[in-house]
Motif scaffolding. Structure first.
Motif, PDB file in Angstrom:
ATOM      1  N   ALA A 135      36.288  37.976  35.446  1.00  0.00           N
ATOM      2  CA  ALA A 135      35.886  36.546  35.301  1.00  0.00           C
ATOM      3  C   ALA A 135      37.269  35.750  35.253  1.00  0.00           C
ATOM      4  O   ALA A 135      36.947  34.554  35.699  1.00  0.00           O
ATOM      5  N   SER A 143      38.188  35.232  38.876  1.00  0.00           N
ATOM      6  CA  SER A 143      37.157  34.285  39.747  1.00  0.00           C
ATOM      7  C   SER A 143      37.321  32.810  39.162  1.00  0.00           C
ATOM      8  O   SER A 143      37.471  32.134  40.164  1.00  0.00           O
ATOM      9  N   VAL A 144      37.218  32.543  37.946  1.00  0.00           N
ATOM     10  CA  VAL A 144      37.540  31.199  37.580  1.00  0.00           C
ATOM     11  C   VAL A 144      38.833  30.569  37.785  1.00  0.00           C
ATOM     12  O   VAL A 144      39.053  29.466  38.546  1.00  0.00           O
ATOM     13  N   SER A 181      33.290  40.561  40.151  1.00  0.00           N
ATOM     14  CA  SER A 181      32.354  40.063  39.231  1.00  0.00           C
ATOM     15  C   SER A 181      30.972  40.875  39.452  1.00  0.00           C
ATOM     16  O   SER A 181      29.999  40.889  38.836  1.00  0.00           O
ATOM     17  N   GLY A 212      32.723  30.777  40.051  1.00  0.00           N
ATOM     18  CA  GLY A 212      33.716  30.799  41.341  1.00  0.00           C
ATOM     19  C   GLY A 212      33.164  30.317  42.533  1.00  0.00           C
ATOM     20  O   GLY A 212      34.088  29.481  43.198  1.00  0.00           O
ATOM     21  N   TRP A 227      27.466  35.169  35.920  1.00  0.00           N
ATOM     22  CA  TRP A 227      27.922  33.518  35.572  1.00  0.00           C
ATOM     23  C   TRP A 227      29.441  33.212  36.166  1.00  0.00           C
ATOM     24  O   TRP A 227      29.673  32.139  36.532  1.00  0.00           O
ATOM     25  N   SER A 228      30.259  34.369  35.982  1.00  0.00           N
ATOM     26  CA  SER A 228      31.687  34.183  36.626  1.00  0.00           C
ATOM     27  C   SER A 228      31.828  34.122  38.144  1.00  0.00           C
ATOM     28  O   SER A 228      32.389  33.137  38.740  1.00  0.00           O
TER      29      SER A 228
END
Length: 173
Positions: free
Chosen positions: A156, A159-160, A143, A52, A47-48
């Motif tokens: 995470a 990435s975000v 990730s 991203g 999900w990350s």
């Protein structure tokens, strides 16, 4: 067997035995299955990476959305990041659908994105967006490889945060 809580001969229920086997009781909390923790970390990483990639696609596509809507190929050739943004959208959709076999492609995209977008920012002397792209690309890459909690939370965040920073710099420039 004896029930520990009451020290009586009352039998232990099936639910109690299942909870103990899954590591959800006070006696067995430290003996939980490592495969469950690894699966949770893999889901967090997936999900990350998705977030991203979506943030990167936003930074690559939204600034030239008006030109993209005209669909004039001659003008679109001036904005090569649109192609990378389309790849990001496709990769994110495939990850949402659970196609984890594309992780090597996601890793390649992270390296390619850092090299290509990083070169653009480096040649223009823009160091803050360059750092954001570097952090975001490293976070997307990591990730897809970590399956333990401390590194997956760090990747995470990279990435975000990094791809969010890249999108912010791309949209405000």
């Amino acid at each position: 067997t004896l029930n520990k809580e009451t020290d009586s001969d009352a039998p232990i229920s099936v639910n109690d035995m299942l909870a103990a086997a899954e590591g959800r009781t006070s006696d067995t909390k430290d003996k939980s299955d490592p495969a469950i923790a690894m699966a949770r970390c893999a889901k967090i990483g997936m999900w990350s990476a998705i977030v991203g990639l979506v943030l990167a696609a936003a930074g690559e596509i939204i600034p030239v959305a008006d030109i993209l809507m005209k669909l004039e190929p001659a003008q679109l050739l001036q904005y090569p990041l649109v192609v990378l943004g389309a790849v990001d959208v496709v990769l994110a959709l495939l990850l949402i659908l659970g196609v984890i076999s594309i992780y090597p492609l996601v890793r390649f995209r992270a390296a390619l994105g850092f090299g290509f977008i990083g070169l653009i920012y480096w040649t223009q002397g823009l160091h803050a967006p360059l750092l954001a792209v570097a952090a975001g690309s490293a976070g997307v890459y990591m990730s897809t490889i970590f399956v333990s909690y401390p590194p997956i939370f760090a990747s995470a965040a990279l990435s975000v945060g990094g791809m969010g920073g890249f999108a912010w710099f791309a949209l405000t420039a």
